[in-house]
Scaffold this motif. Structure first.
Motif, PDB file in Angstrom:
ATOM      1  N   GLU A  68       9.687 -12.524  -1.036  1.00  0.00           N
ATOM      2  CA  GLU A  68       9.420 -10.998   0.132  1.00  0.00           C
ATOM      3  C   GLU A  68       8.921 -11.263   1.456  1.00  0.00           C
ATOM      4  OE1 GLU A  68       6.641  -8.149  -1.797  1.00  0.00           O
ATOM      5  OE2 GLU A  68       4.969  -8.675   0.156  1.00  0.00           O
ATOM      6  N   ALA A  69       9.075 -10.022   2.353  1.00  0.00           N
ATOM      7  CA  ALA A  69       8.774 -10.707   4.260  1.00  0.00           C
ATOM      8  C   ALA A  69       8.654  -8.982   4.084  1.00  0.00           C
ATOM      9  CB  ALA A  69       9.896 -10.563   4.871  1.00  0.00           C
ATOM     10  N   ARG A  70       7.066  -9.253   4.616  1.00  0.00           N
ATOM     11  CA  ARG A  70       6.035  -8.045   4.521  1.00  0.00           C
ATOM     12  C   ARG A  70       5.358  -8.560   6.393  1.00  0.00           C
ATOM     13  NH1 ARG A  70       1.328  -6.567   0.297  1.00  0.00           N
ATOM     14  NH2 ARG A  70       2.753  -7.346  -1.060  1.00  0.00           N
ATOM     15  N   LEU A  71       5.854  -7.280   6.963  1.00  0.00           N
ATOM     16  CA  LEU A  71       5.555  -6.642   8.218  1.00  0.00           C
ATOM     17  C   LEU A  71       3.850  -6.130   8.218  1.00  0.00           C
ATOM     18  CD1 LEU A  71       8.895  -4.965   9.784  1.00  0.00           C
ATOM     19  CD2 LEU A  71       7.465  -7.085  10.055  1.00  0.00           C
ATOM     20  N   GLU A  72       2.946  -6.267   9.029  1.00  0.00           N
ATOM     21  CA  GLU A  72       1.530  -5.538   8.945  1.00  0.00           C
ATOM     22  C   GLU A  72       1.657  -5.238  10.415  1.00  0.00           C
ATOM     23  OE1 GLU A  72      -0.996  -8.474   7.538  1.00  0.00           O
ATOM     24  OE2 GLU A  72      -0.490  -7.440   4.822  1.00  0.00           O
ATOM     25  N   PRO A  73       0.571  -4.705  11.055  1.00  0.00           N
ATOM     26  CA  PRO A  73       0.282  -4.443  12.037  1.00  0.00           C
ATOM     27  C   PRO A  73      -0.257  -5.699  12.339  1.00  0.00           C
ATOM     28  CG  PRO A  73      -1.093  -2.580  10.889  1.00  0.00           C
ATOM     29  CD  PRO A  73      -0.577  -3.595  10.503  1.00  0.00           C
ATOM     30  N   PHE A  74      -0.364  -6.116  14.321  1.00  0.00           N
ATOM     31  CA  PHE A  74      -1.167  -6.874  14.253  1.00  0.00           C
ATOM     32  C   PHE A  74      -2.408  -6.542  15.429  1.00  0.00           C
ATOM     33  CE2 PHE A  74      -0.877 -10.441  18.549  1.00  0.00           C
ATOM     34  CZ  PHE A  74      -1.447 -11.547  17.774  1.00  0.00           C
ATOM     35  N   LYS A 132      19.217 -14.278  -5.698  1.00  0.00           N
ATOM     36  CA  LYS A 132      17.861 -14.728  -6.212  1.00  0.00           C
ATOM     37  C   LYS A 132      17.553 -12.410  -5.712  1.00  0.00           C
ATOM     38  CE  LYS A 132      16.686 -18.031  -8.577  1.00  0.00           C
ATOM     39  NZ  LYS A 132      16.469 -17.740 -10.078  1.00  0.00           N
ATOM     40  N   PRO A 133      16.498 -11.781  -6.551  1.00  0.00           N
ATOM     41  CA  PRO A 133      15.512 -10.816  -5.522  1.00  0.00           C
ATOM     42  C   PRO A 133      15.294 -11.019  -4.601  1.00  0.00           C
ATOM     43  CG  PRO A 133      15.111 -10.505  -7.971  1.00  0.00           C
ATOM     44  CD  PRO A 133      16.181 -11.971  -7.374  1.00  0.00           C
ATOM     45  N   CYS A 134      15.299 -10.374  -3.432  1.00  0.00           N
ATOM     46  CA  CYS A 134      14.007 -10.591  -2.441  1.00  0.00           C
ATOM     47  C   CYS A 134      14.253  -9.028  -1.593  1.00  0.00           C
ATOM     48  CB  CYS A 134      14.938 -11.406  -0.808  1.00  0.00           C
ATOM     49  SG  CYS A 134      16.308 -10.804  -0.276  1.00  0.00           S
ATOM     50  N   ARG A 135      12.753  -8.648  -1.047  1.00  0.00           N
ATOM     51  CA  ARG A 135      12.607  -7.454  -0.493  1.00  0.00           C
ATOM     52  C   ARG A 135      11.908  -7.376   1.504  1.00  0.00           C
ATOM     53  NH1 ARG A 135       8.142  -4.475  -3.789  1.00  0.00           N
ATOM     54  NH2 ARG A 135       6.194  -5.316  -3.248  1.00  0.00           N
ATOM     55  N   ILE A 136      11.888  -6.539   1.846  1.00  0.00           N
ATOM     56  CA  ILE A 136      11.127  -6.032   3.416  1.00  0.00           C
ATOM     57  C   ILE A 136      10.080  -5.133   2.929  1.00  0.00           C
ATOM     58  CG2 ILE A 136      12.572  -4.908   4.357  1.00  0.00           C
ATOM     59  CD1 ILE A 136      11.656  -7.266   6.654  1.00  0.00           C
ATOM     60  N   VAL A 137       8.983  -5.894   3.254  1.00  0.00           N
ATOM     61  CA  VAL A 137       7.792  -4.111   2.727  1.00  0.00           C
ATOM     62  C   VAL A 137       6.980  -4.060   4.357  1.00  0.00           C
ATOM     63  CG1 VAL A 137       5.780  -3.613   1.967  1.00  0.00           C
ATOM     64  CG2 VAL A 137       7.486  -5.150  -0.020  1.00  0.00           C
ATOM     65  N   LEU A 178       6.492   2.629  10.140  1.00  0.00           N
ATOM     66  CA  LEU A 178       6.620   3.194  10.878  1.00  0.00           C
ATOM     67  C   LEU A 178       8.116   2.683  11.535  1.00  0.00           C
ATOM     68  CD1 LEU A 178       3.440   3.088  12.223  1.00  0.00           C
ATOM     69  CD2 LEU A 178       3.998   4.907  11.827  1.00  0.00           C
ATOM     70  N   VAL A 179       8.515   1.413  10.598  1.00  0.00           N
ATOM     71  CA  VAL A 179       9.481   0.588  11.587  1.00  0.00           C
ATOM     72  C   VAL A 179      11.214   1.375  10.764  1.00  0.00           C
ATOM     73  CG1 VAL A 179      10.990  -1.294  11.325  1.00  0.00           C
ATOM     74  CG2 VAL A 179       8.416  -0.965  11.744  1.00  0.00           C
ATOM     75  N   PRO A 180      12.003   1.905  11.618  1.00  0.00           N
ATOM     76  CA  PRO A 180      12.890   2.909  10.930  1.00  0.00           C
ATOM     77  C   PRO A 180      13.728   1.961   9.866  1.00  0.00           C
ATOM     78  CG  PRO A 180      12.999   3.041  13.919  1.00  0.00           C
ATOM     79  CD  PRO A 180      11.797   1.748  13.376  1.00  0.00           C
ATOM     80  N   ARG A 181      14.448   2.635   9.088  1.00  0.00           N
ATOM     81  CA  ARG A 181      15.315   1.340   8.154  1.00  0.00           C
ATOM     82  C   ARG A 181      15.813   1.112   8.461  1.00  0.00           C
ATOM     83  NH1 ARG A 181      13.614   2.888   3.011  1.00  0.00           N
ATOM     84  NH2 ARG A 181      15.355   2.559   2.153  1.00  0.00           N
ATOM     85  N   ASP A 182      16.972   1.565   9.210  1.00  0.00           N
ATOM     86  CA  ASP A 182      17.483   0.256  10.019  1.00  0.00           C
ATOM     87  C   ASP A 182      17.267  -0.651  10.306  1.00  0.00           C
ATOM     88  OD1 ASP A 182      16.898   1.590  12.223  1.00  0.00           O
ATOM     89  OD2 ASP A 182      18.432   2.362  12.620  1.00  0.00           O
ATOM     90  N   SER A 183      16.184  -0.771  11.127  1.00  0.00           N
ATOM     91  CA  SER A 183      15.879  -1.918  11.539  1.00  0.00           C
ATOM     92  C   SER A 183      14.705  -2.788  11.100  1.00  0.00           C
ATOM     93  CB  SER A 183      14.753  -1.764  12.667  1.00  0.00           C
ATOM     94  OG  SER A 183      14.716  -0.888  14.116  1.00  0.00           O
ATOM     95  N   PRO A 202       0.681  -0.975   0.017  1.00  0.00           N
ATOM     96  CA  PRO A 202       0.156   0.009   0.309  1.00  0.00           C
ATOM     97  C   PRO A 202       1.226   0.948  -0.037  1.00  0.00           C
ATOM     98  CG  PRO A 202      -0.661  -0.664   2.190  1.00  0.00           C
ATOM     99  CD  PRO A 202       0.980  -1.935   1.141  1.00  0.00           C
ATOM    100  N   GLU A 203       0.250   2.695  -0.282  1.00  0.00           N
ATOM    101  CA  GLU A 203       0.691   3.718  -0.270  1.00  0.00           C
ATOM    102  C   GLU A 203       1.108   4.088   0.720  1.00  0.00           C
ATOM    103  OE1 GLU A 203      -0.121   8.706  -1.251  1.00  0.00           O
ATOM    104  OE2 GLU A 203      -1.203   6.773  -2.565  1.00  0.00           O
ATOM    105  N   GLY A 204       2.841   4.707   1.064  1.00  0.00           N
ATOM    106  CA  GLY A 204       3.530   5.167   2.259  1.00  0.00           C
ATOM    107  C   GLY A 204       4.065   3.371   2.864  1.00  0.00           C
TER     108      GLY A 204
END
Length: 100
Positions: A94-100, A27-32, A37-42, A13-15
């Motif tokens: 992909e690893a995706r973080l969502e609110p819990f 292989k390409p991978c990413r975290i979303v 809200l999570v700091p980029r370094d974390s 989503p946007e943001g």
């Protein structure tokens, strides 16, 4: 091709904050971070940890008691970053973080 009943994850989503990298296999991978809200370094640290643990790529999972194995099924977990708990969804690339 994923099975017809595989969960469909919408684009970030946007943001959202997205950090890209490559697995040990190149292989390409990413975290979303869908919360933004999570700091980029974390996020970068978590992504590197997931790469080191070889958590990306196809995995063969079988539900408890089932004789069926589905390749590439998402894995769901929870992760705490600082004082906040997030839902972590692991897809093959992909690893995706969502609110819990």
């Amino acid at each position: 091709m994923p099975p017809d009943d595989a969960p469909d994850f919408a684009p970030a989503p946007e943001g959202s904050v997205v950090i890209e990298s490559v697995t040990r296999g190149g292989k390409p991978c990413r975290i979303v971070d869908t919360t933004g809200l999570v700091p980029r370094d974390s996020l970068a640290s978590l992504l590197e940890q997931l790469i080191a643990e070889r958590r990306f790529g196809l995995s063969a999972l079988s539900a408890a008691g089932s004789g069926v194995i589905n390749l590439g099924e998402p894995q769901f977990a929870h992760v705490q970053l600082d004082e906040t708990l997030y839902r972590l969804i692991l897809l093959p690339d992909e690893a995706r973080l969502e609110p819990f």
